[in-house]
Design a protein around this motif. Structure first.
Motif, mmCIF file in Angstrom:
data_model
loop_
_atom_site.group_PDB
_atom_site.id
_atom_site.type_symbol
_atom_site.label_atom_id
_atom_site.label_comp_id
_atom_site.label_asym_id
_atom_site.label_seq_id
_atom_site.Cartn_x
_atom_site.Cartn_y
_atom_site.Cartn_z
ATOM 1 N N VAL A 9 0.821 -1.219 0.000
ATOM 2 C CA VAL A 9 0.000 0.000 0.000
ATOM 3 C C VAL A 9 0.851 1.264 0.000
ATOM 4 O O VAL A 9 0.382 2.314 -0.418
ATOM 5 N N GLU A 10 2.109 1.171 0.420
ATOM 6 C CA GLU A 10 2.991 2.339 0.399
ATOM 7 C C GLU A 10 3.294 2.795 -1.028
ATOM 8 O O GLU A 10 3.720 3.920 -1.237
ATOM 9 N N ASN A 11 3.053 1.919 -2.013
ATOM 10 C CA ASN A 11 3.268 2.273 -3.414
ATOM 11 C C ASN A 11 2.077 3.008 -4.018
ATOM 12 O O ASN A 11 2.141 3.440 -5.163
ATOM 13 N N ILE A 12 0.992 3.145 -3.273
ATOM 14 C CA ILE A 12 -0.188 3.872 -3.754
ATOM 15 C C ILE A 12 0.018 5.351 -3.430
ATOM 16 O O ILE A 12 0.068 5.739 -2.279
ATOM 17 N N LYS A 13 0.171 6.137 -4.473
ATOM 18 C CA LYS A 13 0.504 7.556 -4.315
ATOM 19 C C LYS A 13 -0.672 8.447 -4.705
ATOM 20 O O LYS A 13 -1.471 8.109 -5.586
ATOM 21 N N SER A 14 -0.742 9.600 -4.061
ATOM 22 C CA SER A 14 -1.773 10.591 -4.399
ATOM 23 C C SER A 14 -1.690 10.949 -5.875
ATOM 24 O O SER A 14 -0.597 11.032 -6.446
ATOM 25 N N HIS A 15 -2.836 11.149 -6.488
ATOM 26 C CA HIS A 15 -3.004 11.567 -7.882
ATOM 27 C C HIS A 15 -2.657 10.491 -8.899
ATOM 28 O O HIS A 15 -2.621 10.773 -10.098
ATOM 29 N N ALA A 16 -2.405 9.249 -8.434
ATOM 30 C CA ALA A 16 -2.215 8.147 -9.381
ATOM 31 C C ALA A 16 -3.554 7.860 -10.049
ATOM 32 O O ALA A 16 -4.610 7.940 -9.418
ATOM 33 N N ASP A 17 -3.517 7.538 -11.328
ATOM 34 C CA ASP A 17 -4.736 7.162 -12.041
ATOM 35 C C ASP A 17 -5.216 5.803 -11.531
ATOM 36 O O ASP A 17 -4.408 4.909 -11.278
ATOM 37 N N VAL A 18 -6.519 5.656 -11.398
ATOM 38 C CA VAL A 18 -7.122 4.380 -11.003
ATOM 39 C C VAL A 18 -7.845 3.838 -12.230
ATOM 40 O O VAL A 18 -8.777 4.464 -12.747
ATOM 41 N N VAL A 60 -11.319 5.213 -13.729
ATOM 42 C CA VAL A 60 -12.467 5.444 -12.853
ATOM 43 C C VAL A 60 -12.196 6.545 -11.827
ATOM 44 O O VAL A 60 -13.084 6.918 -11.073
ATOM 45 N N GLY A 61 -10.978 7.072 -11.792
ATOM 46 C CA GLY A 61 -10.680 8.154 -10.873
ATOM 47 C C GLY A 61 -9.196 8.318 -10.646
ATOM 48 O O GLY A 61 -8.369 7.732 -11.349
ATOM 49 N N GLU A 62 -8.894 9.152 -9.636
ATOM 50 C CA GLU A 62 -7.518 9.376 -9.202
ATOM 51 C C GLU A 62 -7.471 9.225 -7.695
ATOM 52 O O GLU A 62 -8.433 9.561 -6.998
ATOM 53 N N VAL A 63 -6.335 8.763 -7.213
ATOM 54 C CA VAL A 63 -6.157 8.596 -5.773
ATOM 55 C C VAL A 63 -6.089 9.967 -5.108
ATOM 56 O O VAL A 63 -5.338 10.834 -5.531
ATOM 57 N N THR A 96 -10.262 11.148 -5.608
ATOM 58 C CA THR A 96 -10.576 12.574 -5.693
ATOM 59 C C THR A 96 -12.035 12.725 -6.109
ATOM 60 O O THR A 96 -12.656 11.784 -6.593
ATOM 61 N N LYS A 97 -12.568 13.902 -5.928
ATOM 62 C CA LYS A 97 -13.986 14.124 -6.243
ATOM 63 C C LYS A 97 -14.294 13.712 -7.671
ATOM 64 O O LYS A 97 -13.563 14.035 -8.598
ATOM 65 N N HIS A 98 -15.371 13.017 -7.818
ATOM 66 C CA HIS A 98 -15.827 12.500 -9.103
ATOM 67 C C HIS A 98 -16.706 13.555 -9.762
ATOM 68 O O HIS A 98 -17.014 14.578 -9.170
ATOM 69 N N GLY A 99 -17.139 13.305 -10.958
ATOM 70 C CA GLY A 99 -18.011 14.228 -11.687
ATOM 71 C C GLY A 99 -19.283 14.571 -10.941
ATOM 72 O O GLY A 99 -19.910 15.584 -11.195
ATOM 73 N N ASP A 100 -19.677 13.702 -9.984
ATOM 74 C CA ASP A 100 -20.882 13.967 -9.199
ATOM 75 C C ASP A 100 -20.593 14.851 -7.986
ATOM 76 O O ASP A 100 -21.474 15.115 -7.184
ATOM 77 N N GLY A 101 -19.324 15.312 -7.846
ATOM 78 C CA GLY A 101 -18.966 16.205 -6.749
ATOM 79 C C GLY A 101 -18.668 15.515 -5.433
ATOM 80 O O GLY A 101 -18.520 16.174 -4.410
ATOM 81 N N HIS A 102 -18.567 14.187 -5.446
ATOM 82 C CA HIS A 102 -18.319 13.436 -4.222
ATOM 83 C C HIS A 102 -17.036 12.623 -4.323
ATOM 84 O O HIS A 102 -16.643 12.194 -5.405
ATOM 85 N N HIS A 103 -16.414 12.414 -3.160
ATOM 86 C CA HIS A 103 -15.320 11.459 -3.066
ATOM 87 C C HIS A 103 -15.931 10.065 -3.009
ATOM 88 O O HIS A 103 -17.076 9.894 -2.588
ATOM 89 N N HIS A 104 -15.163 9.055 -3.434
ATOM 90 C CA HIS A 104 -15.603 7.670 -3.331
ATOM 91 C C HIS A 104 -14.486 6.840 -2.722
ATOM 92 O O HIS A 104 -13.305 7.155 -2.890
ATOM 93 N N LEU A 105 -14.863 5.800 -2.012
ATOM 94 C CA LEU A 105 -13.908 4.882 -1.393
ATOM 95 C C LEU A 105 -13.966 3.539 -2.096
ATOM 96 O O LEU A 105 -15.060 3.041 -2.409
ATOM 97 N N ILE A 106 -12.793 2.967 -2.334
ATOM 98 C CA ILE A 106 -12.709 1.612 -2.858
ATOM 99 C C ILE A 106 -11.739 0.836 -1.983
ATOM 100 O O ILE A 106 -10.784 1.402 -1.443
ATOM 101 N N PRO A 107 -11.956 -0.458 -1.808
ATOM 102 C CA PRO A 107 -11.051 -1.243 -0.968
ATOM 103 C C PRO A 107 -9.716 -1.515 -1.661
ATOM 104 O O PRO A 107 -9.661 -1.717 -2.881
ATOM 105 N N ASP A 164 3.803 2.477 -12.903
ATOM 106 C CA ASP A 164 3.941 3.796 -13.536
ATOM 107 C C ASP A 164 2.881 4.794 -13.101
ATOM 108 O O ASP A 164 2.201 5.395 -13.933
ATOM 109 N N ASN A 165 2.715 4.955 -11.800
ATOM 110 C CA ASN A 165 1.752 5.900 -11.247
ATOM 111 C C ASN A 165 0.314 5.577 -11.659
ATOM 112 O O ASN A 165 -0.521 6.459 -11.805
ATOM 113 N N LYS A 166 0.047 4.290 -11.873
ATOM 114 C CA LYS A 166 -1.302 3.813 -12.169
ATOM 115 C C LYS A 166 -1.651 2.679 -11.224
ATOM 116 O O LYS A 166 -0.820 1.827 -10.924
ATOM 117 N N ILE A 167 -2.889 2.691 -10.774
ATOM 118 C CA ILE A 167 -3.429 1.627 -9.945
ATOM 119 C C ILE A 167 -4.406 0.866 -10.834
ATOM 120 O O ILE A 167 -5.383 1.444 -11.305
#
Length: 77
Positions: free
Chosen positions: A6-15, A23-26, A38-49, A58-61
């Motif tokens: 999980v330490e390899n998961i960086k902010s702003h990485a593409d998901v 489907v989003g960015e971290v 980060t906030k989605h087109g609906d204006g909300h943050h979302h959580l994924i496990p 390469d900065n992608k999840i």
């Protein structure tokens, strides 16, 4: 089964869903078991496990779920 560091998961990485759709960015890790997007087109943050993460490159999840399954089951934060 590959172990995800999980330490390899960086902010702003593409998901990216397993189907190749972005489907989003971290935003950040929430605890050790959830990724807050980060906030989605609906204006909300979302959580994924973290358990949905198949690989980190390469900065992608890359997830093990397709985009429809992700959007059907992510949690609004």
């Amino acid at each position: 089964m590959t172990t995800i560091n999980v330490e390899n998961i960086k902010s702003h990485a593409d998901v990216i869903a397993s189907c190749g759709t972005k489907v989003g960015e971290v935003d950040h890790l929430q605890g050790s078991d959830q990724i807050k997007l980060t906030k989605h087109g609906d204006g909300h943050h979302h959580l994924i496990p973290v358990s949905w993460v198949g690989e980190i490159t390469d900065n992608k999840i890359v997830l093990t779920k397709d985009s429809q399954e992700v959007k059907d089951t992510w949690v609004e934060a």
